[in-house]
Design a protein around this motif. Structure first.
Motif, mmCIF file in Angstrom:
data_model
loop_
_atom_site.group_PDB
_atom_site.id
_atom_site.type_symbol
_atom_site.label_atom_id
_atom_site.label_comp_id
_atom_site.label_asym_id
_atom_site.label_seq_id
_atom_site.Cartn_x
_atom_site.Cartn_y
_atom_site.Cartn_z
ATOM 1 N N TRP A 134 4.766 66.932 -16.862
ATOM 2 C CA TRP A 134 4.073 68.186 -17.153
ATOM 3 C C TRP A 134 2.560 67.981 -17.217
ATOM 4 O O TRP A 134 1.797 68.841 -16.780
ATOM 5 N N ALA A 135 2.123 66.852 -17.745
ATOM 6 C CA ALA A 135 0.685 66.572 -17.786
ATOM 7 C C ALA A 135 0.118 66.444 -16.367
ATOM 8 O O ALA A 135 -0.960 66.956 -16.081
ATOM 9 N N GLY A 190 -0.605 69.641 -14.868
ATOM 10 C CA GLY A 190 -1.660 70.413 -15.520
ATOM 11 C C GLY A 190 -1.155 71.257 -16.676
ATOM 12 O O GLY A 190 -1.891 72.062 -17.236
ATOM 13 N N GLU A 191 0.081 71.075 -17.064
ATOM 14 C CA GLU A 191 0.706 71.822 -18.160
ATOM 15 C C GLU A 191 0.664 70.984 -19.441
ATOM 16 O O GLU A 191 1.693 70.530 -19.944
ATOM 17 N N ILE A 192 -0.522 70.794 -19.972
ATOM 18 C CA ILE A 192 -0.707 69.916 -21.131
ATOM 19 C C ILE A 192 0.011 70.461 -22.361
ATOM 20 O O ILE A 192 0.636 69.704 -23.107
ATOM 21 N N ASP A 193 -0.064 71.769 -22.590
ATOM 22 C CA ASP A 193 0.614 72.343 -23.755
ATOM 23 C C ASP A 193 2.124 72.118 -23.683
ATOM 24 O O ASP A 193 2.760 71.815 -24.689
ATOM 25 N N LYS A 194 2.694 72.251 -22.501
ATOM 26 C CA LYS A 194 4.123 72.012 -22.327
ATOM 27 C C LYS A 194 4.443 70.534 -22.571
ATOM 28 O O LYS A 194 5.457 70.214 -23.198
ATOM 29 N N PRO A 206 8.008 53.436 -32.654
ATOM 30 C CA PRO A 206 7.211 53.454 -33.879
ATOM 31 C C PRO A 206 6.188 54.588 -33.851
ATOM 32 O O PRO A 206 5.693 54.971 -32.785
ATOM 33 N N GLU A 207 5.870 55.134 -35.009
ATOM 34 C CA GLU A 207 4.971 56.279 -35.093
ATOM 35 C C GLU A 207 3.623 56.008 -34.434
ATOM 36 O O GLU A 207 3.069 56.892 -33.776
ATOM 37 N N GLU A 208 3.110 54.800 -34.580
ATOM 38 C CA GLU A 208 1.820 54.491 -33.970
ATOM 39 C C GLU A 208 1.889 54.628 -32.447
ATOM 40 O O GLU A 208 0.961 55.141 -31.819
ATOM 41 N N ASP A 209 3.000 54.172 -31.867
ATOM 42 C CA ASP A 209 3.178 54.281 -30.413
ATOM 43 C C ASP A 209 3.367 55.732 -29.997
ATOM 44 O O ASP A 209 2.873 56.158 -28.954
ATOM 45 N N TRP A 210 4.112 56.488 -30.814
ATOM 46 C CA TRP A 210 4.326 57.906 -30.536
ATOM 47 C C TRP A 210 2.981 58.643 -30.549
ATOM 48 O O TRP A 210 2.679 59.414 -29.643
ATOM 49 N N GLN A 211 2.178 58.378 -31.594
ATOM 50 C CA GLN A 211 0.856 59.003 -31.691
ATOM 51 C C GLN A 211 -0.033 58.591 -30.517
ATOM 52 O O GLN A 211 -0.769 59.407 -29.970
ATOM 53 N N SER A 212 0.048 57.338 -30.136
ATOM 54 C CA SER A 212 -0.745 56.834 -29.022
ATOM 55 C C SER A 212 -0.387 57.569 -27.726
ATOM 56 O O SER A 212 -1.268 57.939 -26.948
ATOM 57 N N TRP A 213 0.916 57.778 -27.492
ATOM 58 C CA TRP A 213 1.341 58.501 -26.293
ATOM 59 C C TRP A 213 0.845 59.951 -26.340
ATOM 60 O O TRP A 213 0.363 60.480 -25.348
ATOM 61 N N ARG A 214 0.932 60.572 -27.502
ATOM 62 C CA ARG A 214 0.465 61.955 -27.668
ATOM 63 C C ARG A 214 -1.038 62.043 -27.385
ATOM 64 O O ARG A 214 -1.498 62.917 -26.676
ATOM 65 N N TYR A 215 -1.804 61.114 -27.931
ATOM 66 C CA TYR A 215 -3.254 61.081 -27.686
ATOM 67 C C TYR A 215 -3.554 60.844 -26.203
ATOM 68 O O TYR A 215 -4.518 61.385 -25.670
ATOM 69 N N ASN A 216 -2.747 60.020 -25.566
ATOM 70 C CA ASN A 216 -2.914 59.746 -24.144
ATOM 71 C C ASN A 216 -2.798 61.050 -23.329
ATOM 72 O O ASN A 216 -3.600 61.297 -22.427
ATOM 73 N N ILE A 217 -1.814 61.876 -23.659
ATOM 74 C CA ILE A 217 -1.628 63.151 -22.957
ATOM 75 C C ILE A 217 -2.793 64.092 -23.257
ATOM 76 O O ILE A 217 -3.314 64.758 -22.351
ATOM 77 N N ASP A 265 -5.824 63.219 -24.074
ATOM 78 C CA ASP A 265 -6.978 62.670 -23.372
ATOM 79 C C ASP A 265 -6.950 63.041 -21.889
ATOM 80 O O ASP A 265 -7.974 63.411 -21.307
ATOM 81 N N LYS A 266 -5.781 62.967 -21.294
ATOM 82 C CA LYS A 266 -5.637 63.340 -19.882
ATOM 83 C C LYS A 266 -6.007 64.809 -19.680
ATOM 84 O O LYS A 266 -6.707 65.161 -18.734
ATOM 85 N N GLY A 267 -5.551 65.664 -20.585
ATOM 86 C CA GLY A 267 -5.862 67.087 -20.492
ATOM 87 C C GLY A 267 -7.337 67.372 -20.689
ATOM 88 O O GLY A 267 -7.931 68.177 -19.960
ATOM 89 N N VAL A 268 -7.949 66.720 -21.665
ATOM 90 C CA VAL A 268 -9.377 66.916 -21.931
ATOM 91 C C VAL A 268 -10.198 66.464 -20.723
ATOM 92 O O VAL A 268 -11.118 67.164 -20.288
#
Length: 140
Positions: free
Chosen positions: A78-79, A82-86, A103-114, A116-119
């Motif tokens: 989806w990223a 171009g569907e970052i919200d999805k 692990p939560e740190e990895d989950w957060q890292s993946w979320r931030y990665n998406i 960052d890609k959108g920004v």
């Protein structure tokens, strides 16, 4: 020696025939969609809903690993579209995946990665207001 050309031609024809059958036939369902027989096969054809059907009920590490793989593949898909919200919705819905598998740190890292890609994509398009709004989601 006289039969050598016949054997040569026969072996050449057989090898060509075997090469032509190397392609795997794709099985289709009643809607004409490609069928898949495992999580990985479904992810390869971007059929995320069907991939989820291969996740067994229960709370074990293997189930969580499969859900993690599906979440990463779907959010990346989806990223890339171009569907970052999805993509973020898919990630946020995976919050319950076990700590041992993701692990939560990895989950957060993946979320931030998406995010960052959108920004970055929005900034490239000079859509700074939307980029700022997306960047604020990182604080959630």
């Amino acid at each position: 020696m006289k039969n050598t050309p016949y054997y040569f031609i026969l072996s050449l024809l057989l090898s060509l025939y075997s090469c032509s059958n190397d392609e795997k036939e794709v099985e289709l369902d009643k809607d004409g969609k490609a069928m898949c027989g495992s999580v990985d096969e479904c992810l390869a054809i971007y059929d995320f809903e069907r991939a989820r059907t291969f996740v067994d009920d229960g709370y074990d590490f293997e189930k969580d690993e499969k859900l993690k793989s599906i979440t990463i593949a779907e959010s990346k898909y989806w990223a890339d579209q171009g569907e970052i919200d999805k993509a973020l919705t898919v990630i946020d819905e995976s919050w319950g995946i076990g700590e041992s598998a993701w692990p939560e740190e990895d989950w957060q890292s993946w979320r931030y990665n998406i995010i960052d890609k959108g920004v970055a994509t929005l900034c490239d398009k000079s859509e700074f207001k939307q980029a700022k709004g997306l960047a604020l989601k990182a604080a959630e």
